[in-house]
Design a protein around this motif. Structure first.
Motif, mmCIF file in Angstrom:
data_model
loop_
_atom_site.group_PDB
_atom_site.id
_atom_site.type_symbol
_atom_site.label_atom_id
_atom_site.label_comp_id
_atom_site.label_asym_id
_atom_site.label_seq_id
_atom_site.Cartn_x
_atom_site.Cartn_y
_atom_site.Cartn_z
ATOM 1 N N GLU A 1 42.608 23.842 102.971
ATOM 2 C CA GLU A 1 41.734 23.357 104.045
ATOM 3 C C GLU A 1 40.282 23.308 103.561
ATOM 4 O OE1 GLU A 1 42.343 25.925 107.433
ATOM 5 O OE2 GLU A 1 44.496 25.523 107.432
ATOM 6 N N ILE A 2 39.876 24.318 102.831
ATOM 7 C CA ILE A 2 38.510 24.356 102.295
ATOM 8 C C ILE A 2 38.287 23.179 101.359
ATOM 9 C CG2 ILE A 2 36.980 25.640 100.724
ATOM 10 C CD1 ILE A 2 38.156 28.228 102.029
ATOM 11 N N LYS A 3 39.251 22.926 100.480
ATOM 12 C CA LYS A 3 39.113 21.794 99.557
ATOM 13 C C LYS A 3 38.995 20.485 100.321
ATOM 14 C CE LYS A 3 41.620 21.821 95.757
ATOM 15 N NZ LYS A 3 42.778 21.983 94.852
ATOM 16 N N THR A 4 39.825 20.297 101.328
ATOM 17 C CA THR A 4 39.793 19.064 102.118
ATOM 18 C C THR A 4 38.483 18.936 102.891
ATOM 19 O OG1 THR A 4 42.201 19.089 102.338
ATOM 20 C CG2 THR A 4 40.973 17.778 103.939
ATOM 21 N N GLN B 1 26.240 21.706 109.058
ATOM 22 C CA GLN B 1 25.906 21.465 107.652
ATOM 23 C C GLN B 1 26.915 22.057 106.686
ATOM 24 O OE1 GLN B 1 21.996 23.395 108.146
ATOM 25 N NE2 GLN B 1 21.201 21.608 107.036
ATOM 26 N N ALA B 2 27.481 23.204 107.050
ATOM 27 C CA ALA B 2 28.349 23.917 106.109
ATOM 28 C C ALA B 2 29.248 24.878 106.869
ATOM 29 C CB ALA B 2 27.510 24.687 105.097
ATOM 30 N N ASP B 3 30.375 25.215 106.244
ATOM 31 C CA ASP B 3 31.250 26.264 106.753
ATOM 32 C C ASP B 3 31.094 27.477 105.847
ATOM 33 O OD1 ASP B 3 32.379 24.754 108.871
ATOM 34 O OD2 ASP B 3 33.779 23.812 107.466
ATOM 35 N N LEU B 4 31.128 28.636 106.453
ATOM 36 C CA LEU B 4 30.902 29.883 105.731
ATOM 37 C C LEU B 4 32.125 30.783 105.892
ATOM 38 C CD1 LEU B 4 29.007 31.770 104.159
ATOM 39 C CD2 LEU B 4 27.998 32.436 106.361
ATOM 40 N N TYR B 5 32.850 30.947 104.788
ATOM 41 C CA TYR B 5 34.057 31.762 104.788
ATOM 42 C C TYR B 5 33.748 33.150 104.243
ATOM 43 C CZ TYR B 5 36.875 27.707 105.827
ATOM 44 O OH TYR B 5 37.420 26.618 106.439
ATOM 45 N N TYR B 6 34.379 34.145 104.857
ATOM 46 C CA TYR B 6 34.225 35.538 104.460
ATOM 47 C C TYR B 6 35.579 36.065 104.017
ATOM 48 C CZ TYR B 6 33.812 40.594 105.033
ATOM 49 O OH TYR B 6 33.844 41.952 104.830
ATOM 50 N N LEU B 7 35.624 36.590 102.798
ATOM 51 C CA LEU B 7 36.853 37.186 102.289
ATOM 52 C C LEU B 7 36.639 38.670 102.041
ATOM 53 C CD1 LEU B 7 39.758 36.980 101.160
ATOM 54 C CD2 LEU B 7 38.713 36.619 98.919
ATOM 55 N N VAL C 1 30.360 27.845 96.006
ATOM 56 C CA VAL C 1 29.948 26.663 96.748
ATOM 57 C C VAL C 1 30.946 25.563 96.391
ATOM 58 C CG1 VAL C 1 28.095 25.031 97.214
ATOM 59 C CG2 VAL C 1 27.528 27.378 96.503
ATOM 60 N N VAL C 2 31.645 25.058 97.408
ATOM 61 C CA VAL C 2 32.699 24.064 97.182
ATOM 62 C C VAL C 2 32.281 22.736 97.806
ATOM 63 C CG1 VAL C 2 35.153 23.531 97.464
ATOM 64 C CG2 VAL C 2 34.407 25.931 97.291
ATOM 65 N N LYS C 3 32.272 21.700 96.967
ATOM 66 C CA LYS C 3 31.996 20.335 97.426
ATOM 67 C C LYS C 3 32.990 19.411 96.725
ATOM 68 C CE LYS C 3 28.020 18.758 98.354
ATOM 69 N NZ LYS C 3 26.928 18.595 99.286
ATOM 70 N N ASN C 4 33.493 18.441 97.463
ATOM 71 C CA ASN C 4 34.431 17.462 96.908
ATOM 72 C C ASN C 4 35.603 18.114 96.189
ATOM 73 O OD1 ASN C 4 32.914 15.236 97.866
ATOM 74 N ND2 ASN C 4 31.471 15.592 96.201
ATOM 75 N N GLY C 5 36.075 19.219 96.748
ATOM 76 C CA GLY C 5 37.270 19.879 96.237
ATOM 77 C C GLY C 5 37.081 20.782 95.043
ATOM 78 N N THR C 6 35.850 20.894 94.541
ATOM 79 C CA THR C 6 35.616 21.738 93.375
ATOM 80 C C THR C 6 34.427 22.678 93.603
ATOM 81 O OG1 THR C 6 34.155 20.143 92.311
ATOM 82 C CG2 THR C 6 36.500 19.985 91.781
ATOM 83 N N VAL C 7 34.384 23.725 92.824
ATOM 84 C CA VAL C 7 33.250 24.646 92.879
ATOM 85 C C VAL C 7 32.106 24.021 92.095
ATOM 86 C CG1 VAL C 7 32.385 26.903 92.143
ATOM 87 C CG2 VAL C 7 34.619 26.730 93.218
ATOM 88 N N VAL C 8 30.996 23.785 92.779
ATOM 89 C CA VAL C 8 29.828 23.181 92.137
ATOM 90 C C VAL C 8 28.802 24.241 91.738
ATOM 91 C CG1 VAL C 8 30.131 20.930 93.206
ATOM 92 C CG2 VAL C 8 28.732 22.664 94.362
ATOM 93 N N ASP D 1 19.892 28.613 94.951
ATOM 94 C CA ASP D 1 19.161 27.741 95.866
ATOM 95 C C ASP D 1 20.205 26.938 96.649
ATOM 96 O OD1 ASP D 1 17.537 25.978 97.235
ATOM 97 O OD2 ASP D 1 16.879 24.902 95.444
ATOM 98 N N LEU D 2 20.634 27.480 97.769
ATOM 99 C CA LEU D 2 21.713 26.876 98.531
ATOM 100 C C LEU D 2 21.307 25.571 99.194
ATOM 101 C CD1 LEU D 2 23.317 30.024 100.168
ATOM 102 C CD2 LEU D 2 23.892 28.914 98.006
ATOM 103 N N GLN D 3 20.038 25.373 99.452
ATOM 104 C CA GLN D 3 19.582 24.151 100.123
ATOM 105 C C GLN D 3 19.918 22.895 99.324
ATOM 106 O OE1 GLN D 3 18.588 23.814 103.254
ATOM 107 N NE2 GLN D 3 19.005 26.003 103.437
ATOM 108 N N ARG D 4 20.028 23.020 98.033
ATOM 109 C CA ARG D 4 20.346 21.836 97.239
ATOM 110 C C ARG D 4 21.787 21.374 97.441
ATOM 111 N NH1 ARG D 4 21.583 23.138 91.154
ATOM 112 N NH2 ARG D 4 22.654 25.119 91.408
ATOM 113 N N PHE D 5 22.592 22.171 98.152
ATOM 114 C CA PHE D 5 23.980 21.809 98.410
ATOM 115 C C PHE D 5 24.210 21.330 99.838
ATOM 116 C CE2 PHE D 5 23.999 25.181 95.162
ATOM 117 C CZ PHE D 5 24.433 24.408 94.099
ATOM 118 N N ALA D 6 23.147 21.176 100.587
ATOM 119 C CA ALA D 6 23.272 20.753 101.999
ATOM 120 C C ALA D 6 23.784 19.337 102.099
ATOM 121 C CB ALA D 6 21.925 20.879 102.701
#
Length: 129
Positions: A33-36, A72-78, A105-112, A124-129
């Motif tokens: 689900e996260i990847k999608t 803007q983003a989903d935040l998962y806690y493990l 940080v996951v975008k387009n199915g991969t960790v960026v 700098d998380l803002q660059r991933f918004a």
């Protein structure tokens, strides 16, 4: 006394705490689900060791600094102590060596981007918004 209050807090001071919309990561199928979902919205995975003081400090600072809303983003806690199998699956799925605390940080199915320990709060998380 001002310095001690800054360090230890004061019982008379009130601080407004920001409540984050954590999504508990408790099922393996959530990784797909996260990847999608990452195709249209940034996904963050925060891996936390509930037995580690350093992890707790990093998490507290992360919570203070996190500045995204749910659009803007989903935040998962493990909780990686309770769900070590999911932590292992994250390492395999996203090809990131397990550490804790750790932020992915996951975008387009991969960790960026990812970081561990104190470096989590240096990203700098803002660059991933």
């Amino acid at each position: 006394m001002g310095l001690l209050n800054k360090i230890f807090g004061s019982s008379t001071e009130t601080t407004e705490e920001k409540q984050l919309s954590w999504i508990s990561l408790t099922e393996l199928q959530q990784l797909e689900e996260i990847k999608t979902k990452s195709e249209t919205k940034t996904q963050f995975i925060f891996k936390h060791s509930t037995r580690c003081g350093i992890s707790r400090m990093v998490k507290n600072q992360f919570e203070k600094d996190f500045d995204f809303d749910e659009n803007q983003a989903d935040l998962y806690y493990l909780d990686l102590i309770a769900y070590r199998d999911i932590s292992n699956a994250i390492a395999e799925t996203f090809q990131v060596v397990h550490e804790s605390p750790q932020l992915l940080v996951v975008k387009n199915g991969t960790v960026v981007a990812h970081a561990s320990h104190g470096a989590v709060n240096d990203l700098d998380l803002q660059r991933f918004a």
